[in-house]
Design a protein around this motif. Sequence first.
Motif, short mmCIF file in Angstrom:
data_model
loop_
_atom_site.label_atom_id
_atom_site.label_comp_id
_atom_site.label_asym_id
_atom_site.label_seq_id
_atom_site.Cartn_x
_atom_site.Cartn_y
_atom_site.Cartn_z
N ALA A 268 -38.31 11.01 -51.75
CA ALA A 268 -36.96 10.72 -52.25
C ALA A 268 -36.69 9.22 -52.23
CB ALA A 268 -35.93 11.46 -51.42
N SER A 269 -37.20 8.54 -51.21
CA SER A 269 -37.03 7.08 -51.12
C SER A 269 -37.77 6.39 -52.25
CB SER A 269 -37.53 6.59 -49.76
OG SER A 269 -36.81 7.18 -48.70
N ARG A 270 -39.01 6.82 -52.51
CA ARG A 270 -39.80 6.19 -53.56
C ARG A 270 -39.20 6.40 -54.94
NH1 ARG A 270 -44.04 8.82 -50.99
NH2 ARG A 270 -44.39 10.15 -52.83
N LYS A 271 -38.65 7.58 -55.17
CA LYS A 271 -38.14 7.91 -56.50
C LYS A 271 -36.68 7.52 -56.71
CE LYS A 271 -41.25 11.72 -57.69
NZ LYS A 271 -41.67 11.11 -58.96
N GLY A 272 -36.06 6.99 -55.67
CA GLY A 272 -34.67 6.57 -55.80
C GLY A 272 -33.68 7.72 -55.85
N HIS A 273 -34.04 8.84 -55.24
CA HIS A 273 -33.12 9.99 -55.17
C HIS A 273 -32.14 9.74 -54.02
CE1 HIS A 273 -35.38 11.95 -58.18
NE2 HIS A 273 -36.29 12.53 -57.43
N SER A 274 -31.12 8.92 -54.29
CA SER A 274 -30.22 8.50 -53.22
C SER A 274 -29.41 9.66 -52.64
CB SER A 274 -29.27 7.41 -53.74
OG SER A 274 -28.53 7.86 -54.86
N GLU A 275 -29.00 10.59 -53.48
CA GLU A 275 -28.23 11.74 -52.98
C GLU A 275 -29.08 12.61 -52.08
OE1 GLU A 275 -26.27 10.43 -56.77
OE2 GLU A 275 -28.33 10.84 -56.15
N LEU A 276 -30.32 12.84 -52.46
CA LEU A 276 -31.22 13.65 -51.64
C LEU A 276 -31.49 12.96 -50.30
CD1 LEU A 276 -33.04 16.07 -51.16
CD2 LEU A 276 -34.81 14.95 -52.53
N LYS A 277 -31.72 11.67 -50.33
CA LYS A 277 -31.93 10.93 -49.08
C LYS A 277 -30.72 11.05 -48.16
CE LYS A 277 -33.39 6.77 -48.90
NZ LYS A 277 -33.51 5.32 -49.20
N GLU A 278 -29.53 10.89 -48.71
CA GLU A 278 -28.33 10.94 -47.89
C GLU A 278 -28.10 12.34 -47.33
OE1 GLU A 278 -25.32 9.75 -45.66
OE2 GLU A 278 -26.69 8.43 -46.78
N ALA A 279 -28.35 13.35 -48.15
CA ALA A 279 -28.18 14.73 -47.66
C ALA A 279 -29.15 15.02 -46.52
CB ALA A 279 -28.39 15.71 -48.81
N LEU A 280 -30.38 14.57 -46.65
CA LEU A 280 -31.37 14.79 -45.60
C LEU A 280 -30.97 14.05 -44.32
CD1 LEU A 280 -34.67 14.54 -47.66
CD2 LEU A 280 -33.64 16.61 -46.71
N ARG A 281 -30.44 12.83 -44.45
CA ARG A 281 -29.98 12.09 -43.26
C ARG A 281 -28.88 12.86 -42.53
NH1 ARG A 281 -29.85 7.18 -46.56
NH2 ARG A 281 -31.61 5.83 -46.04
N GLN A 282 -27.95 13.41 -43.31
CA GLN A 282 -26.82 14.10 -42.68
C GLN A 282 -27.20 15.47 -42.13
OE1 GLN A 282 -23.13 14.05 -44.96
NE2 GLN A 282 -23.65 12.08 -45.90
N ARG A 283 -28.12 16.13 -42.79
CA ARG A 283 -28.52 17.47 -42.33
C ARG A 283 -29.51 17.40 -41.17
NH1 ARG A 283 -25.79 21.90 -43.31
NH2 ARG A 283 -27.70 23.13 -43.33
N TYR A 284 -30.27 16.30 -41.09
CA TYR A 284 -31.31 16.18 -40.06
C TYR A 284 -31.17 14.85 -39.32
CZ TYR A 284 -33.37 20.09 -42.61
OH TYR A 284 -33.58 21.31 -43.22
N PRO A 285 -30.04 14.65 -38.65
CA PRO A 285 -29.84 13.37 -37.95
C PRO A 285 -30.88 13.18 -36.85
CG PRO A 285 -28.19 14.99 -37.27
CD PRO A 285 -28.91 15.57 -38.46
N GLY A 286 -31.45 11.97 -36.83
CA GLY A 286 -32.47 11.67 -35.82
C GLY A 286 -33.85 12.12 -36.19
N LYS A 287 -33.99 12.88 -37.27
CA LYS A 287 -35.31 13.38 -37.66
C LYS A 287 -35.86 12.66 -38.89
CE LYS A 287 -34.72 18.03 -35.74
NZ LYS A 287 -34.77 19.48 -36.03
N VAL A 288 -34.97 12.15 -39.75
CA VAL A 288 -35.41 11.39 -40.92
C VAL A 288 -34.58 10.12 -41.00
CG1 VAL A 288 -36.13 13.41 -42.24
CG2 VAL A 288 -33.79 12.57 -42.46
N GLY A 289 -35.08 9.16 -41.79
CA GLY A 289 -34.32 7.96 -42.04
C GLY A 289 -34.44 6.94 -40.95
#
Length: 388
Positions: free
Chosen positions: A367-388
Motif C-alpha cells: 500500500a505504501s509503494r502504490k500510494g494507497h493512502s486510505e488503505l495505509k491509514e485504515a491498517l494503521r488504525q485497525r492494527y495499532p503498533g503492528k504496522v506503520g
Amino acid sequence: AGVDRFDASGRTGLLHVAFPLKMMRHPDGRVTSGDLLHTLAGAVMFDVYENMDARLVSLQIPDDVLKTFPGPAYGPVGIRETTGFDLDQPAFGTILKPTAGITPDDVERLVADVAGDPLLMFIKEDEDLYPDLDYSPVAERTRRAIRAIGGVKDRREGRGLVYSPHVTSGPEQIVELVLAVVEAGATGVMFSETYSGGTIRLVREATRDLAQPPAIYGHNAGIGVKTRAIWREVIDLLARLDGIDFRQTGPVRPGEPFIRPFGQEWEASEHALTKPIPGIKPTMITRAGALDQGNIILNLQDVARRGIAQNILFLAGSAINTIKDASGKPDPRIGLESLRQAIAVHESGELNDTPVEGHLDALFALASRKGHSELKEALRQRYPGKVG
C-alpha cells in the motif's frame, strides 16, 4: 440404532438414536425445528447427571420431511438477482455504528454516508439497537433509512441494496414489527433466534405470501450457549431450514480467531449452510466479526480457491464506519475506499504467495509503494503498533 465405541469401557463413543416420525409429525406432514430439538435434545439427553458430557453432533432428516420446511426465501442466487450483483462479484455489507442511543435522524445520516457506494449489497442495524424504543422506533428508523437510500440511488450504478433493521423481540411482537418495517420499505430484517426459539419460521411463514418477502438475516448472538451441547452445524442447519437468507460465520485471519466458529467447526457450519438439500435453497454465508482491510484479501483468496464466491457476503462494520479522517472524525468514505484498494490488490495477485503470518506487513508495504493512502491509514488504525 447403533453404537460406535471409542474405548474399551464402552462409556465413550458415538450413539446413534432413531425416532419414529409418527411421534412428532403434524397432521399436514411437517415437523418443526422445535419439535426436533425438544425430542433430540431433551431432558434425558442433557439434564440427567450421568449424561452431562453428551453432545448432539449430527442430525439426519428424511427428504420428505425436509421438503416441508420453508427454507430461505432467496438464498445467495436470489439475493444477487434482486440486487443486480453478478454471481462471481464480491458482495459487501456494513453495519450501522455507533449504536447506543442513536435516533431516526442518526440512522438517516449514517445510511446516507454509505448507501451510495455500489460496493455494498447489504446494510443492517446493529443487534444492540432494539426496535421498540420510545426515542427511536424501528418503523421510523426504517422510513428514514429508505429515504436516505433513495436519495443516493443514482450513485449505485443500477444495483439494489438490502436494508435490514433489527427486530429482535418477544414472539408476541415480532411479526407486527416485521410487517411494520416492511411497510416502511425494508427489504430485509435482522433478528436472533437464540433466545426466542421458533421466530425464524414464524416470520418466514408470516411473510412468505408477500410480493417481496423480506430477506432474513438470522443473527446468531448467543449461539455459543447452545453449542456447549449441540454442535454448531446442527443449529445452523435448522436455522437454514426455518428460512434464514444470511448467517454469520467467522473470517479467515492470521493468529487466533476473533470469534467462533473456526477450524473444522467453521468448515462444517459453512457446509451445513450451503450443501445441496432437496427443495431448500442455500443460505448466504456472511463472513463477519473483525473482518477488515487487513484480512479481506485472505478471505477473498479462500473464497476463490473454494469456488464459493456466489455464496458469500463480506460484512464489515467498524472497519468501514469508524475509520477516522485527519481531524479525528469517523469517515466511512475512507473505510470504503480502503476496502476497494485492498480488493484491487487481491485482483492484482501480488500477495498470492505471501504466507498468512506475513500478510499484514506485506500488505502495508505494498500500500505504501502504490500510494494507497486510505488503505495505509485504515491498517494503521485497525492494527495499532503492528504496522506503520
